[in-house]
Each structure stands twice: as C-alpha cells, then as structure tokens.
Write an enzyme that holds these catalytic residues in place. Structure first.
Site, PDB file in Angstrom:
ATOM      1  N   ARG A  36      13.039   0.694   1.915  1.00 60.98           N
ATOM      2  CA  ARG A  36      12.288  -0.513   2.547  1.00 60.98           C
ATOM      3  C   ARG A  36      12.599  -0.722   4.016  1.00 60.98           C
ATOM      4  O   ARG A  36      12.629  -1.899   4.387  1.00 60.98           O
ATOM      5  CB  ARG A  36      12.594  -1.934   1.504  1.00 60.98           C
ATOM      6  CG  ARG A  36      12.235  -1.515   0.332  1.00 60.98           C
ATOM      7  CD  ARG A  36      10.818  -2.360  -0.107  1.00 60.98           C
ATOM      8  NE  ARG A  36      10.677  -2.818  -1.257  1.00 60.98           N
ATOM      9  CZ  ARG A  36      10.112  -4.245  -1.660  1.00 60.98           C
ATOM     10  NH1 ARG A  36       9.723  -5.060  -0.805  1.00 60.98           N
ATOM     11  NH2 ARG A  36       9.790  -4.304  -2.767  1.00 60.98           N
ATOM     12  N   ARG A  40      10.276  -7.208   6.306  1.00 60.94           N
ATOM     13  CA  ARG A  40      10.618  -8.661   6.915  1.00 60.94           C
ATOM     14  C   ARG A  40      11.807  -8.740   7.961  1.00 60.94           C
ATOM     15  O   ARG A  40      11.876  -9.877   8.533  1.00 60.94           O
ATOM     16  CB  ARG A  40      10.428  -9.565   6.030  1.00 60.94           C
ATOM     17  CG  ARG A  40       8.896 -10.000   5.652  1.00 60.94           C
ATOM     18  CD  ARG A  40       8.869 -10.871   4.260  1.00 60.94           C
ATOM     19  NE  ARG A  40       9.493  -9.943   3.295  1.00 60.94           N
ATOM     20  CZ  ARG A  40       9.486 -10.476   1.907  1.00 60.94           C
ATOM     21  NH1 ARG A  40       8.881 -11.554   1.647  1.00 60.94           N
ATOM     22  NH2 ARG A  40       9.873  -9.827   0.940  1.00 60.94           N
ATOM     23  N   ARG A  49       2.391  -9.396  10.714  1.00 57.99           N
ATOM     24  CA  ARG A  49       2.157 -10.247   9.313  1.00 57.99           C
ATOM     25  C   ARG A  49       1.540 -11.575   9.555  1.00 57.99           C
ATOM     26  O   ARG A  49       0.990 -12.157   8.778  1.00 57.99           O
ATOM     27  CB  ARG A  49       3.546 -10.322   8.391  1.00 57.99           C
ATOM     28  CG  ARG A  49       3.794  -9.082   7.542  1.00 57.99           C
ATOM     29  CD  ARG A  49       2.967  -8.872   6.377  1.00 57.99           C
ATOM     30  NE  ARG A  49       3.377  -9.823   5.325  1.00 57.99           N
ATOM     31  CZ  ARG A  49       2.523 -10.884   4.814  1.00 57.99           C
ATOM     32  NH1 ARG A  49       1.438 -11.345   5.468  1.00 57.99           N
ATOM     33  NH2 ARG A  49       3.117 -11.539   3.859  1.00 57.99           N
ATOM     34  N   ASP A  85       2.705   0.115  -0.963  1.00 63.90           N
ATOM     35  CA  ASP A  85       3.588  -0.465  -2.028  1.00 63.90           C
ATOM     36  C   ASP A  85       3.073   0.367  -3.309  1.00 63.90           C
ATOM     37  O   ASP A  85       2.343   0.855  -3.436  1.00 63.90           O
ATOM     38  CB  ASP A  85       3.117  -1.927  -2.161  1.00 63.90           C
ATOM     39  CG  ASP A  85       3.788  -2.683  -2.872  1.00 63.90           C
ATOM     40  OD1 ASP A  85       4.934  -3.311  -2.485  1.00 63.90           O
ATOM     41  OD2 ASP A  85       3.681  -3.050  -4.253  1.00 63.90           O
ATOM     42  N   TYR A 162       4.690  -4.294 -14.702  1.00 61.12           N
ATOM     43  CA  TYR A 162       4.025  -5.315 -13.894  1.00 61.12           C
ATOM     44  C   TYR A 162       2.533  -5.608 -14.542  1.00 61.12           C
ATOM     45  O   TYR A 162       1.890  -6.760 -14.375  1.00 61.12           O
ATOM     46  CB  TYR A 162       3.805  -4.715 -12.362  1.00 61.12           C
ATOM     47  CG  TYR A 162       4.794  -5.235 -11.498  1.00 61.12           C
ATOM     48  CD1 TYR A 162       4.915  -6.556 -11.029  1.00 61.12           C
ATOM     49  CD2 TYR A 162       5.717  -4.262 -11.114  1.00 61.12           C
ATOM     50  CE1 TYR A 162       5.820  -6.842 -10.224  1.00 61.12           C
ATOM     51  CE2 TYR A 162       6.901  -4.767 -10.397  1.00 61.12           C
ATOM     52  CZ  TYR A 162       6.670  -5.957  -9.717  1.00 61.12           C
ATOM     53  OH  TYR A 162       7.986  -6.219  -9.077  1.00 61.12           O
TER      54      TYR A 162
HETATM   55  O1  CP3 Z   1      10.356   1.291   2.006  1.00 60.23           O
HETATM   56  C1  CP3 Z   1       9.473   1.260   2.932  1.00 60.23           C
HETATM   57  O2  CP3 Z   1       9.610   0.848   4.156  1.00 60.23           O
HETATM   58  C2  CP3 Z   1       8.090   1.453   2.489  1.00 60.23           C
HETATM   59  C3  CP3 Z   1       7.391  -0.263   1.899  1.00 60.23           C
HETATM   60  C4  CP3 Z   1       7.709  -0.727   0.413  1.00 60.23           C
HETATM   61  C5  CP3 Z   1       7.159  -1.874   0.305  1.00 60.23           C
HETATM   62  N1  CP3 Z   1       7.304  -1.959  -1.090  1.00 60.23           N
HETATM   63  C6  CP3 Z   1       6.283  -2.785   1.107  1.00 60.23           C
HETATM   64  C7  CP3 Z   1       6.197  -4.078   0.716  1.00 60.23           C
HETATM   65  C8  CP3 Z   1       8.028   0.295  -0.746  1.00 60.23           C
HETATM   66  C9  CP3 Z   1       9.047   1.489  -0.805  1.00 60.23           C
HETATM   67  C10 CP3 Z   1       7.788  -0.984  -1.654  1.00 60.23           C
HETATM   68  C11 CP3 Z   1       8.154  -0.542  -3.128  1.00 60.23           C
HETATM   69  C12 CP3 Z   1       8.128  -1.684  -4.027  1.00 60.23           C
HETATM   70  N2  CP3 Z   1       7.220  -2.618  -4.241  1.00 60.23           N
HETATM   71  C13 CP3 Z   1       8.814  -1.864  -5.433  1.00 60.23           C
HETATM   72  C14 CP3 Z   1      10.009  -0.589  -5.597  1.00 60.23           C
HETATM   73  C15 CP3 Z   1      11.071  -0.973  -4.867  1.00 60.23           C
HETATM   74  C16 CP3 Z   1      11.979  -1.738  -5.383  1.00 60.23           C
HETATM   75  O3  CP3 Z   1      12.530  -2.813  -4.348  1.00 60.23           O
HETATM   76  O4  CP3 Z   1      12.456  -2.045  -6.402  1.00 60.23           O
HETATM   77  C17 CP3 Z   1       8.477  -2.870  -6.076  1.00 60.23           C
HETATM   78  C18 CP3 Z   1       9.158  -3.207  -7.053  1.00 60.23           C
HETATM   79  C19 CP3 Z   1       7.623  -3.380  -5.362  1.00 60.23           C
HETATM   80  C20 CP3 Z   1       6.718  -4.550  -5.793  1.00 60.23           C
HETATM   81  C21 CP3 Z   1       6.574  -5.730  -4.714  1.00 60.23           C
HETATM   82  N3  CP3 Z   1       6.004  -5.532  -3.393  1.00 60.23           N
HETATM   83  C22 CP3 Z   1       7.068  -6.927  -4.671  1.00 60.23           C
HETATM   84  C23 CP3 Z   1       8.199  -7.321  -6.006  1.00 60.23           C
HETATM   85  C24 CP3 Z   1       6.977  -7.730  -3.622  1.00 60.23           C
HETATM   86  C25 CP3 Z   1       7.606  -8.902  -3.095  1.00 60.23           C
HETATM   87  C26 CP3 Z   1       8.701  -8.845  -2.764  1.00 60.23           C
HETATM   88  C27 CP3 Z   1       9.147 -10.074  -1.994  1.00 60.23           C
HETATM   89  O5  CP3 Z   1      10.382  -9.897  -1.589  1.00 60.23           O
HETATM   90  O6  CP3 Z   1       8.253 -10.913  -1.343  1.00 60.23           O
HETATM   91  C28 CP3 Z   1       6.085  -6.793  -2.810  1.00 60.23           C
HETATM   92  C29 CP3 Z   1       5.809  -7.006  -1.160  1.00 60.23           C
HETATM   93  C30 CP3 Z   1       5.862  -6.073  -0.390  1.00 60.23           C
HETATM   94  N4  CP3 Z   1       5.923  -4.734  -0.362  1.00 60.23           N
HETATM   95  C31 CP3 Z   1       6.821  -6.367   1.037  1.00 60.23           C
HETATM   96  C32 CP3 Z   1       6.941  -5.209   1.622  1.00 60.23           C
HETATM   97  C33 CP3 Z   1       7.524  -5.117   3.023  1.00 60.23           C
HETATM   98  C34 CP3 Z   1       7.072  -7.695   1.298  1.00 60.23           C
HETATM   99  C35 CP3 Z   1       5.748  -8.667   1.558  1.00 60.23           C
HETATM  100  C36 CP3 Z   1       5.433  -9.324   2.717  1.00 60.23           C
HETATM  101  O7  CP3 Z   1       5.416  -8.610   3.896  1.00 60.23           O
HETATM  102  O8  CP3 Z   1       5.043 -10.300   2.767  1.00 60.23           O
END
Ligand code: CP3
Length: 358
Positions: A36, A40, A49, A85, A162
């Site tokens: 990740r 943010r 964003r 994602d 999910y």
């Molecule tokens: O690594 C990277 O830079 C690539 C980006 C990436 C995102 N999601 C972008 C994202 C990756 C590798 C993921 C994987 C992902 N997404 C997982 C597996 C990894 C882990 O952490 O276990 C999971 C479970 C998700 C599902 C998901 N997407 C969730 C639970 C959320 C909300 C998280 C939160 O804290 O709000 C997301 C949204 C998301 N995906 C964000 C990002 C940067 C944040 C949302 C935003 O910008 O508002």
C-alpha cells in the site's frame, strides 16, 4: 504525469534486485517496497482524492498511473505496485461495490444463498478489469525500466468473504456459515473466484506486470483444517495459473503464522509474512526453496527513527544467510504514517550492511 516515454527504453529493467530476490538469486543490497505504498499517508495522494473518488482513480488509467508513481518519486523504492484495489473484480461477477466515506467498502447486494452463487457471472477480467490492465501497460511505459512493476489481486477467500459479508467483518459468521452449511455452493463460488483471479493475474503479466501478488487478508480468520479443505485448493488453482505467465508470484496471507506449511503448499515463489512470527522461525518452517517478504510491524513507522531502525535491523539480521529476501512491512502502510519515517526506513534498508546475497 511524467512525460511519455516509449516502450523501446523499457526492454530491460535497470534495477532488478527485487525480481532477483523473488527468484532467490544473489542481490547487491536488500530490495525494499511497502505494501500500500501509494495512499493516504502521502499529501500528493490526498490532494488527488479531493478531486476524484477512489473508484474514479482506479478506473482512469492515467490517474491510476499517476498515483502508482507518487511513492516512486518520493522514496528510493525497488518496485512499483499498480494502483488498484482487490474489490472491483467482484463487480464483474455482478456485485455492486461502493467505497463509503468513513465506512470502507460496501457490497450492496451481498451473496446470502446458494441460488445467488449460481447466478453470479464468470467475467473475463480482460473486459471487466480492462482499466487496470491498461494502467499496467501505461505504468510500464512510465517507469521506463527504472524498477519492476507488481500486479496484484485479492485471493479467492478474501474476495468471497467480502462478497458474502457485504463489507469488512470481525468474525466472518456469514462466510463460515455458508461454507459449513452449503459446501457445494461454496465450492462453486470459490471455483468461479479462483478462475477469475488466475485469469486476472495472468492478464496483468501479459499487460506488463513483472511480478504478481495475491492478497489473502482474511485467511487468518480460518482454522488450519478449514483453510486446507475449503480454501487451499482454490488458492493453488489461482497461483498455478498466474505462474504460467512466467512472472514470480508472491502470496501474502495475513495472520497465518499457525499454518505456514499450508501456505507453502499453495505454491508461490515468494511468501509474504506479517510481524506475528519471527522471520527466522518462518524460515525454519518454510525452508530455503521459497523466497520471503516482510515483515516489519507497520506501526513501527510511528516510533522514533532510532527505534524504527533497530526494528528494521532485527528483520534484516534474521534474513541473513538465506537466498531470496524482500524487505517489506507485515501489512499495508497506515494512513497516519509519518512520511519522513518512510524515507528513513527505505534508506536504512539500503544502507544496511547485510545483503542476502550469500
Ligand atoms: O499497494 C498499493 O499502493 C496499491 C494499492 C492498494 C489499494 N488497495 C488501494 C486502496 C492495494 C494493494 C489494495 C489491496 C486491498 N484492498 C486489500 C488487501 C491488502 C490489505 O491491506 O489487507 C484489501 C483488504 C482491500 C479492500 C479495501 N480497499 C479496504 C478495506 C479499503 C478501505 C480501507 C480504509 O482504510 O479506508 C479500501 C480502499 C482503498 N484501497 C484505499 C486505497 C489507497 C483507501 C481509500 C481512499 O483513498 O479513500
């Protein structure tokens, strides 16, 4: 955006220590990237964003590539990961996804009955996820061979949870109940997901991804026997297909220290570890025939720099003497992480005098 470059400059990746470590070949210094790494905690991401939703960024290849490049411009990382994602894959099956502010991801029509599993489509990811495949191709061009590009997907179990829970969950009661009560329907769902995940990973490699990571964020909620019976065959299927592309596959399954032999059976080239196990102990269980990635607690980035460095050194010392190690966090970087500590960590890993080359 960076100026466009042509694919001809991209025939060889100049910094290939990440790919070499994936293949357990000698490296000059330990490669490092952070799960990740775009997101943010970076002001550049937060600024974008303000203008676009997360799904708009993911579905607009130029924006996805811009975000992919943000951490590469800020830190001396050894790999890029495509900005995407794990959840848009579910849209292709017929599920309605939304990221709700303050709540995280929501599926508006979660699966609750076997008949709904039969009705799910088996999407071709080349169509349903074409935006990410285009972003991968564009990112390869933009990187111009500077560092390798990682593609990724959620693993079948995390995606199923999910799809069934409709969002994040604490106990996975609905998911496990469906698994226990309707094992046949469960297998149909997992087979659809395994196929889609395998094709999606393969297609990302075709589009230009040089390594592929599978995220099984919720696998640790399962007892090992249930993982073996209801999940492992499908993760194996997806990894087998992904590996046919020739790209090394990294398998990251959170909180699975108690079932590492099963994770090894899943068959990846690299196993990602979280911080709940010492690297050395994981190495004893897994042996030397697989590369390892991990495993610093992401919250260590909130510590004063000398403490952070001490923790990172402990990880690096434990990796010593074994081929195939990639430094990473044990889970994704957190939104509140101090940026200066990220820079400090990456530089510390590179400067540390323990290479895993011998
Ligand atoms: O690594 C990277 O830079 C690539 C980006 C990436 C995102 N999601 C972008 C994202 C990756 C590798 C993921 C994987 C992902 N997404 C997982 C597996 C990894 C882990 O952490 O276990 C999971 C479970 C998700 C599902 C998901 N997407 C969730 C639970 C959320 C909300 C998280 C939160 O804290 O709000 C997301 C949204 C998301 N995906 C964000 C990002 C940067 C944040 C949302 C935003 O910008 O508002």
């Amino acid at each position: 955006m960076l100026p466009q470059t042509t694919l001809t400059t991209d025939l060889k990746t100049s910094n290939d220590r990440f790919l070499r470590a994936c293949r357990r070949q000698p490296v000059d210094i330990t490669p490092v990237w952070l799960m990740r790494q775009a997101g943010r905690y970076m002001a550049e991401y937060r600024a974008l964003r303000q203008k676009y939703t997360i799904l708009e960024i993911i579905k607009t290849p130029e924006l996805a590539v811009e975000v992919t490049m943000q951490p590469l411009q800020a830190f001396n990382l050894d790999a890029a990961i495509i900005f995407a994602d794990i959840l848009p894959l579910l849209e292709g099956l017929g599920l309605q996804l939304e990221f709700v502010k303050g709540e995280g991801p929501v599926i508006h029509n979660p699966i609750r009955a076997p008949a709904e599993i039969e009705a799910l489509r088996r999407p071709d990811p080349r169509e349903s996820l074409s935006f990410t495949l285009q972003a991968v191709a564009l990112a390869r061009r933009e990187l111009a061979g500077r560092v390798p590009l990682i593609g990724f997907s959620g693993a079948p179990f995390t995606l199923a949870s999910y799809a069934i829970e409709g969002g994040s969950s604490r106990h996975y009661i609905l998911t496990k109940t469906l698994m226990y009560e309707h094992p046949q329907a469960w297998r149909v769902l997992m087979e659809k997901l395994a196929w889609t995940v395998g094709e999606y990973l393969y297609a990302q490699a075709e589009a230009g991804a040089q390594a592929l990571q599978l995220f099984d964020s919720w696998a640790g909620s399962l007892a090992p026997a249930d993982y073996a019976e209801f999940v492992l065959p499908y993760t194996q299927q997806a990894i087998r297909r992904a590996r046919e592309s020739g790209a090394p596959v990294i398998h990251f399954a959170t909180d699975t220290a108690g079932m590492l032999p099963l994770i090894k059976e899943a068959g990846s080239d690299v196993i990602g570890l979280d911080w709940r196990i010492e690297l050395q102990q994981a190495r004893q269980i897994l042996g030397d025939a697989v590369a390892l990635q991990g495993n610093l607690d992401p919250v260590a980035l909130f510590a004063p720099l000398p403490t952070l460095q001490k923790r990172a050194a402990a990880v690096l010392d434990q990796a010593k003497g074994h081929p195939g190690f990639i430094f990473n966090l044990g889970h994704g970087i957190l939104p509140q992480t101090p940026v200066e500590n990220v820079a400090g960590l990456v530089d510390f890993v590179h400067a540390y005098k323990t290479t895993t080359s011998t």
